[in-house]
Design a protein around this motif. Sequence first.
Motif, PDB file in Angstrom:
ATOM      1  N   VAL A 175       0.837  -1.181   0.000  1.00 18.85           N
ATOM      2  CA  VAL A 175       0.000   0.000   0.000  1.00 18.85           C
ATOM      3  C   VAL A 175       0.888   1.253   0.000  1.00 18.85           C
ATOM      4  O   VAL A 175       1.971   1.263   0.575  1.00 18.85           O
ATOM      5  N   LEU A 176       0.418   2.298  -0.703  1.00 19.94           N
ATOM      6  CA  LEU A 176       1.079   3.592  -0.602  1.00 19.94           C
ATOM      7  C   LEU A 176       0.263   4.399   0.402  1.00 19.94           C
ATOM      8  O   LEU A 176      -0.764   4.984   0.067  1.00 19.94           O
ATOM      9  N   ALA A 177       0.719   4.365   1.649  1.00 22.16           N
ATOM     10  CA  ALA A 177      -0.093   4.915   2.739  1.00 22.16           C
ATOM     11  C   ALA A 177       0.158   6.402   2.919  1.00 22.16           C
ATOM     12  O   ALA A 177       0.714   6.848   3.913  1.00 22.16           O
ATOM     13  N   SER A 201      -5.375   5.401   4.139  1.00 23.85           N
ATOM     14  CA  SER A 201      -5.000   4.863   2.825  1.00 23.85           C
ATOM     15  C   SER A 201      -4.945   3.339   2.871  1.00 23.85           C
ATOM     16  O   SER A 201      -5.315   2.661   1.923  1.00 23.85           O
ATOM     17  N   ASP A 202      -4.476   2.830   4.009  1.00 26.14           N
ATOM     18  CA  ASP A 202      -4.356   1.392   4.229  1.00 26.14           C
ATOM     19  C   ASP A 202      -5.628   0.634   3.899  1.00 26.14           C
ATOM     20  O   ASP A 202      -5.589  -0.457   3.354  1.00 26.14           O
ATOM     21  N   THR A 203      -6.750   1.200   4.299  1.00 26.51           N
ATOM     22  CA  THR A 203      -8.024   0.494   4.136  1.00 26.51           C
ATOM     23  C   THR A 203      -8.944   1.242   3.176  1.00 26.51           C
ATOM     24  O   THR A 203     -10.149   1.094   3.248  1.00 26.51           O
ATOM     25  N   ARG A 204      -8.345   2.025   2.277  1.00 30.65           N
ATOM     26  CA  ARG A 204      -9.143   2.848   1.385  1.00 30.65           C
ATOM     27  C   ARG A 204     -10.190   2.021   0.627  1.00 30.65           C
ATOM     28  O   ARG A 204     -11.299   2.455   0.395  1.00 30.65           O
ATOM     29  N   LEU A 205      -9.811   0.805   0.243  1.00 30.24           N
ATOM     30  CA  LEU A 205     -10.727  -0.016  -0.547  1.00 30.24           C
ATOM     31  C   LEU A 205     -11.682  -0.849   0.305  1.00 30.24           C
ATOM     32  O   LEU A 205     -12.675  -1.362  -0.188  1.00 30.24           O
ATOM     33  N   VAL A 206     -11.355  -1.001   1.575  1.00 31.01           N
ATOM     34  CA  VAL A 206     -12.177  -1.834   2.454  1.00 31.01           C
ATOM     35  C   VAL A 206     -13.199  -0.953   3.168  1.00 31.01           C
ATOM     36  O   VAL A 206     -12.958  -0.444   4.262  1.00 31.01           O
ATOM     37  N   GLY A 207     -14.338  -0.774   2.523  1.00 30.63           N
ATOM     38  CA  GLY A 207     -15.358   0.128   3.063  1.00 30.63           C
ATOM     39  C   GLY A 207     -15.756  -0.223   4.480  1.00 30.63           C
ATOM     40  O   GLY A 207     -15.962   0.664   5.309  1.00 30.63           O
ATOM     41  N   ILE A 265      -3.113   7.468  -6.340  1.00 33.13           N
ATOM     42  CA  ILE A 265      -2.372   6.204  -6.441  1.00 33.13           C
ATOM     43  C   ILE A 265      -2.491   5.471  -5.109  1.00 33.13           C
ATOM     44  O   ILE A 265      -2.344   6.072  -4.059  1.00 33.13           O
ATOM     45  N   THR A 266      -2.808   4.176  -5.152  1.00 32.97           N
ATOM     46  CA  THR A 266      -3.019   3.455  -3.891  1.00 32.97           C
ATOM     47  C   THR A 266      -1.916   2.464  -3.549  1.00 32.97           C
ATOM     48  O   THR A 266      -1.791   2.055  -2.414  1.00 32.97           O
TER      49      THR A 266
END
Lengths: 146, 440
Positions: free
Chosen positions: B141-143, B148-154, B172-173
Amino acid sequence: MTYRKQAHYRLLKLVLLTICFFVTSAHSDIVVVVPATSPIKHLSKTQVAKIFLGKSRRFPDGTKALPLNQKEGNLERDAFYQLVSGKSPAQIKAHWSKLIFTGRGQPPKEAASNEVVKQLLINNAVNIGYIDRAAVDNSVKIVALK
Amino acid sequence: MAMGNKLKSLALAIQPASLAAFITAASLSSHPAFALDTFTPSYSFYGFGTLGVVYSDEDQADFVSSWLLQPNGAGHTHQWHAGVDSKLGGQVNVQVNEHLSAVLQVVVERQEDNAWTPAIEWANIRYRLNDNVSIRLGRTVLATFMVSDTRLVGYANPWIRGPQELYQIVPITNIDGVDVIYTRDFGDWRNTLQVTFGQTNQDLITDGELRARNSFLLSNSLEYDYATFRLAYLTAHLDLDTPESNALVNAYNTLSDTLALIPGLEEAAAQASVMPGRYALNDAPIEVYSAGLRLEPENWLFMAEWALVTEANALSKAEAWYTTLGYRFTSVTPYLTLAEVNGDTPQEPGVSTSGLPPSLATTVSTMNSGLHQFLSGASHAQKSITLGIRWDFISNAALKLQYQHVDLDEKSAGRLANVQPHFEPGNRMNTFSAAIDFVF
């Protein structure tokens, strides 16, 4: 007559069981336990919470902590996290999602019941768990929570 | 009956003594991630996803969750769009031994070409030197920011998506490279220092590509009880190739060559010749500074983040912040978010048309307005207020409803994409989103 008597008896049993259920769930007296042979005597709630939430891998004395959770949905589990961290089941779930999906950790292994927790503590498969006070026997030792 | 008999014989077969062992074994095998003292590789699988729809009342542009990835969204393309937040992710963790582990995360979401192509979000191996230090190698991950770490994990986040004013500053993630995490406890305080180095290649909408090379991210998080304070610094060298940017560069180069041939227009030629160098994103250094605070006392949730991105040729300097306040009522959490991003619009007069022959002057002024549009497009500004509610209706899923009112900037299209010719900047916009976030 016998049938009616039996029915009364059954009803009484059900009522008593129900009362017991509510009493235990209302008070659900949760204790943190370690194997009877463990040198651990007392821990703070924060220390226990850290071990169970993947924030700490060791006991204060430096030995490795192997925590054992109870299954999701067990009353003991919800009461335990409320006790040591003040967090709700949903918050705990969200916490672990964060750790899992950042590759920073995996939740402790889960046991189905108080009995399984004790069994695994005796086997030294794990070295810290939590059970209902009523399930405590001489195979495990209660950790005093500071 | 046959079933009942089978159960009976099963009950008979399991003697009380072996029952405990059986239960123990069953409870152990129910979870794959049980390694403990036996350090054979153990595998575990986790998944997450979001099923969401977004409505927008702006019909001349699209509301998207990532301007980098999504070519269209809610508003112009479809009033209601299900491809803005929806995604499905799977993750395999492999624990080889106490020190060595690996993770592979694959995410299916709508890509820049509108296709739902699975993409490798993370693929890295991690070596834990000791309790304090671990090194990861591969795609991580680009934190840049706090979540940012869990940006995709709603499911792990309070909102449906991180406030875009801030989170879309660095869309960029992930990054291919190496990162080192150093954690240290000071009494009840925990400090985590993270250093990441690597690069990212990202395909863009409109056949472009963005490369971030020599990316270096330094972040430090300090945690105490319910509080987390984080500081981060990111630097990278950006290359941006889009048909649009390439056309502009070529046009000014041609113009410069043409003007140089006409006596008396050397000054205009010189002006034209500096444009490509000034605005082409070619090895352009960029820096991002950010700070974040998260407080979760009792049932309250307070989050605030601030970020500043420095100017990098065509990309303007921008500053963004957001603040979220929420309160948990058992399983229902209402929240309020205020957010703002302000990008400087570069004052670029372009090439002076004075003294040019009329036909050339028309061309030059068209180019100048094209350049101005390009620069404005690269500078985002908007502010918004979001009201939302999260309902944890079962143990591994949450329903979220979110209403967002956006004030768009007068010069840009804010965070909107697929901007149509009739789009009028400076408008207000309303969006409504509903999503179910789940983990398994």
